[in-house]
Design an enzyme around this catalytic site. Structure first.
Site, PDB file in Angstrom:
ATOM      1  N   SER A   1      48.095   1.203  44.274  1.00 35.08           N
ATOM      2  CA  SER A   1      49.528   0.910  44.336  1.00 35.08           C
ATOM      3  C   SER A   1      50.345   2.093  43.849  1.00 35.08           C
ATOM      4  O   SER A   1      49.887   2.871  42.996  1.00 35.08           O
ATOM      5  CB  SER A   1      49.794  -0.300  43.441  1.00 35.08           C
ATOM      6  OG  SER A   1      51.165  -0.424  43.154  1.00 35.08           O
TER       7      SER A   1
ATOM      8  N   LYS B   1      45.339  -0.867  37.860  1.00 33.15           N
ATOM      9  CA  LYS B   1      45.229  -0.053  39.086  1.00 33.15           C
ATOM     10  C   LYS B   1      44.874   1.391  38.717  1.00 33.15           C
ATOM     11  O   LYS B   1      44.035   2.029  39.363  1.00 33.15           O
ATOM     12  CB  LYS B   1      46.533  -0.089  39.882  1.00 33.15           C
ATOM     13  CG  LYS B   1      46.809  -1.417  40.558  1.00 33.15           C
ATOM     14  CD  LYS B   1      45.814  -1.697  41.686  1.00 33.15           C
ATOM     15  CE  LYS B   1      45.984  -3.069  42.303  1.00 33.15           C
ATOM     16  NZ  LYS B   1      44.892  -3.494  43.162  1.00 33.15           N
TER      17      LYS B   1
ATOM     18  N   TYR C   1      49.192  -4.855  34.804  1.00 29.49           N
ATOM     19  CA  TYR C   1      48.794  -4.779  36.217  1.00 29.49           C
ATOM     20  C   TYR C   1      48.685  -3.310  36.639  1.00 29.49           C
ATOM     21  O   TYR C   1      47.682  -2.886  37.232  1.00 29.49           O
ATOM     22  CB  TYR C   1      49.816  -5.523  37.086  1.00 29.49           C
ATOM     23  CG  TYR C   1      49.802  -5.105  38.541  1.00 29.49           C
ATOM     24  CD1 TYR C   1      48.816  -5.555  39.404  1.00 29.49           C
ATOM     25  CD2 TYR C   1      50.782  -4.231  39.041  1.00 29.49           C
ATOM     26  CE1 TYR C   1      48.799  -5.144  40.733  1.00 29.49           C
ATOM     27  CE2 TYR C   1      50.763  -3.826  40.365  1.00 29.49           C
ATOM     28  CZ  TYR C   1      49.775  -4.278  41.203  1.00 29.49           C
ATOM     29  OH  TYR C   1      49.750  -3.861  42.509  1.00 29.49           O
TER      30      TYR C   1
HETATM   31  C1  UD1 Z   1      55.731  -4.415  42.125  1.00 29.98           C
HETATM   32  C2  UD1 Z   1      54.863  -3.266  41.741  1.00 29.98           C
HETATM   33  C3  UD1 Z   1      53.958  -2.907  42.883  1.00 29.98           C
HETATM   34  C4  UD1 Z   1      53.142  -4.085  43.263  1.00 29.98           C
HETATM   35  C5  UD1 Z   1      54.049  -5.237  43.623  1.00 29.98           C
HETATM   36  C6  UD1 Z   1      53.156  -6.427  43.863  1.00 29.98           C
HETATM   37  C7  UD1 Z   1      55.681  -1.675  40.127  1.00 29.98           C
HETATM   38  C8  UD1 Z   1      56.571  -0.480  39.908  1.00 29.98           C
HETATM   39  N1  UD1 Z   1      55.657  -2.128  41.375  1.00 29.98           N
HETATM   40  O1  UD1 Z   1      56.644  -3.917  43.096  1.00 29.98           O
HETATM   41  O2  UD1 Z   1      53.091  -1.873  42.514  1.00 29.98           O
HETATM   42  O3  UD1 Z   1      52.302  -3.780  44.328  1.00 29.98           O
HETATM   43  O4  UD1 Z   1      54.976  -5.494  42.552  1.00 29.98           O
HETATM   44  O5  UD1 Z   1      53.597  -7.582  43.307  1.00 29.98           O
HETATM   45  O6  UD1 Z   1      55.041  -2.182  39.248  1.00 29.98           O
HETATM   46  N2  UD1 Z   1      63.999  -8.210  43.300  1.00 29.98           N
HETATM   47  C9  UD1 Z   1      65.161  -8.954  43.134  1.00 29.98           C
HETATM   48  N3  UD1 Z   1      65.038 -10.317  43.099  1.00 29.98           N
HETATM   49  C10 UD1 Z   1      63.848 -10.968  43.208  1.00 29.98           C
HETATM   50  C11 UD1 Z   1      62.668 -10.188  43.382  1.00 29.98           C
HETATM   51  C12 UD1 Z   1      62.790  -8.809  43.409  1.00 29.98           C
HETATM   52  O7  UD1 Z   1      66.261  -8.423  43.023  1.00 29.98           O
HETATM   53  O8  UD1 Z   1      63.815 -12.204  43.132  1.00 29.98           O
HETATM   54  C13 UD1 Z   1      64.110  -6.741  43.381  1.00 29.98           C
HETATM   55  C14 UD1 Z   1      63.380  -6.028  42.266  1.00 29.98           C
HETATM   56  O9  UD1 Z   1      64.250  -5.811  41.164  1.00 29.98           O
HETATM   57  C15 UD1 Z   1      62.983  -4.714  42.955  1.00 29.98           C
HETATM   58  C16 UD1 Z   1      62.827  -5.094  44.422  1.00 29.98           C
HETATM   59  O10 UD1 Z   1      63.481  -6.348  44.572  1.00 29.98           O
HETATM   60  O11 UD1 Z   1      64.033  -3.806  42.857  1.00 29.98           O
HETATM   61  C17 UD1 Z   1      61.367  -5.233  44.826  1.00 29.98           C
HETATM   62  O12 UD1 Z   1      60.721  -6.089  43.902  1.00 29.98           O
HETATM   63  P1  UD1 Z   1      59.234  -6.657  44.156  1.00 29.98           P
HETATM   64  O13 UD1 Z   1      59.141  -7.205  45.530  1.00 29.98           O
HETATM   65  O14 UD1 Z   1      58.912  -7.581  43.019  1.00 29.98           O
HETATM   66  O15 UD1 Z   1      58.309  -5.356  44.118  1.00 29.98           O
HETATM   67  P2  UD1 Z   1      58.189  -4.187  43.029  1.00 29.98           P
HETATM   68  O16 UD1 Z   1      58.587  -4.647  41.693  1.00 29.98           O
HETATM   69  O17 UD1 Z   1      58.864  -2.988  43.599  1.00 29.98           O
END
Ligand code: UD1
Length: 348
Positions: free
Chosen positions: A125, A154, A150
């Site tokens: 990842s 990795k 997590y």
């Molecule tokens: C994270 C991990 C990634 C992992 C993935 C799997 C890190 C840096 N990244 O990705 O390695 O493979 O999870 O679960 O650890 N968001 C919202 N509202 C929500 C959900 C998300 O605003 O309800 C935003 C988050 O703040 C982020 C973006 O959407 O900015 C993506 O979030 P998400 O889909 O959870 O992925 P990552 O956190 O980028």
């Protein structure tokens, strides 16, 4: 040629199985169904029109795993997805993550050596880059402190595999995914989050369909153009194709080192608001949302330099934002028609 896929009924594993079967590999799926369902294996077989071997094994059970790999010691390679992946949960239950993700891997590596299965593709990842600052990020970037247990699993898993490959006991490819989204074009396979989704896309689709009242956007005060974080979203089918290409390159002896690392993204970043608006536009549905506080551990932006994978794997992400959001929506709508497959029901 036989290939074993651990986590084979999971989100990325199931899509990769489809690509492997499409390229005429014989596929053995291993899963403990902790975050997936046996019917996924049947569906892969139906969609591909090929036979699929399903083995229910938990990788932390070393003996059961060894018996399983002994049965499949004619396999040419293993693609290893089986792992826990909820960042927030890993902060609350770190030992669960270390035990599952690292002991599971240790058992797998020991057993593959014992049974002379030479090649491994590992599901890593972009989290291994930590809170990196210079974007786009390429594979030579330093690996900064992990942001969660997590992320630590990795990072440690990459080191275990690299060390073993350096000792010439296996050959390996480490694939660093950015943010996988979307679903199979048939709308019959996709992500099945159990309970409240952690990730953005399943939360968007569940809100659009009315399962959730509204999406919480975690912060709009980041140093990005619209204030919401930027990620490199990649269609799950593009990821699956990259696994096939990485494996074929390794099996054809084209690898330049005993272990190699590739970023898998599109090379383009989108903000959370851009994702929501693209989803609304391409699907013609509304996604009610509200801006709330930042989520601890989130970084402002990360997107990939994918030139190494483009050149060495001869792979480019083919699907754009439109396919990502439309296939995700088709899958969510399809799920509603299959009462027995509803993960909310199954998990009760
Ligand atoms: C994270 C991990 C990634 C992992 C993935 C799997 C890190 C840096 N990244 O990705 O390695 O493979 O999870 O679960 O650890 N968001 C919202 N509202 C929500 C959900 C998300 O605003 O309800 C935003 C988050 O703040 C982020 C973006 O959407 O900015 C993506 O979030 P998400 O889909 O959870 O992925 P990552 O956190 O980028």
């Amino acid at each position: 040629m036989k290939v074993i896929i651990t986590g084979g009924t999971g989100y990325i594993g199931s899509h990769t199985a489809m690509e492997m079967l499409g390229a005429n590999y014989e596929v053995v799926l291993i899963d403990n169904f902790s975050n997936s369902y046996p019917w996924v294996a049947e569906r892969i077989a139906t969609l591909s029109g090929k036979q699929v071997l399903m083995e229910e094994v938990d990788l932390t059970d070393a003996d059961a795993l060894d018996v399983c790999l002994a049965r499949h010691n004619d396999a040419a390679a293993i693609i290893h997805f089986a792992a826990l992946k909820a960042v927030g949960e890993s902060v609350e239950m770190p030992l669960r993550y270390y035990r599952n993700n690292l002991i599971g891997l240790l058992n797998l590596l020991s057993s593959m050596i014992r049974h002379s299965i030479p090649d491994l593709v590992f599901s890593s990842s972009c989290t291994v880059y930590g809170a990196a600052e210079n974007m786009p990020i390429d594979e030579t970037a330093p690996l900064l402190a992990p942001l969660s247990p997590y992320g630590a699993t990795k990072r440690m898993a990459e080191e275990m595999i690299t060390d073993l490959a350096s000792a010439n006991r296996i050959r390996a490819v480490l694939l660093r995914y950015f943010n996988p989204v979307g679903a199979h074009h048939s709308a019959q396979l996709g992500e099945l989050p159990i309970g409240v989704p952690n990730n953005l896309m399943p939360f968007i689709t569940q809100t659009a369909i009315g399962k959730r009242k509204k999406l919480m956007v975690f912060g709009n005060d980041y140093p990005t153009p619209d204030g919401t974080p930027i990620r490199d979203y990649i269609h799950v089918t593009d990821l699956a194709i990259a696994h096939l290409k990485a494996l074929q390159r390794m099996l054809n002896g084209k690898q330049k080192k005993s272990s190699e690392v590739f970023n898998l993204g599109t090379g383009k970043g989108y903000s959370v608001l851009e994702m929501i608006h693209a989803f609304e536009k391409h699907n013609g549905v509304k996604v009610p949302y509200e801006i709330t506080d930042r989520r601890p551990g989130d970084i402002a932006e990360i997107w990939a330099d994918t030139s190494l994978a483009n050149k060495e794997l001869r792979w480019h992400a083919q699907y754009g934002l439109k396919e990502m959001v439309t296939t995700a929506w088709q899958w969510e709508q399809h799920l509603q028609t299959e009462e027995n497959l509803n993960p909310e029901e199954v998990s009760k």
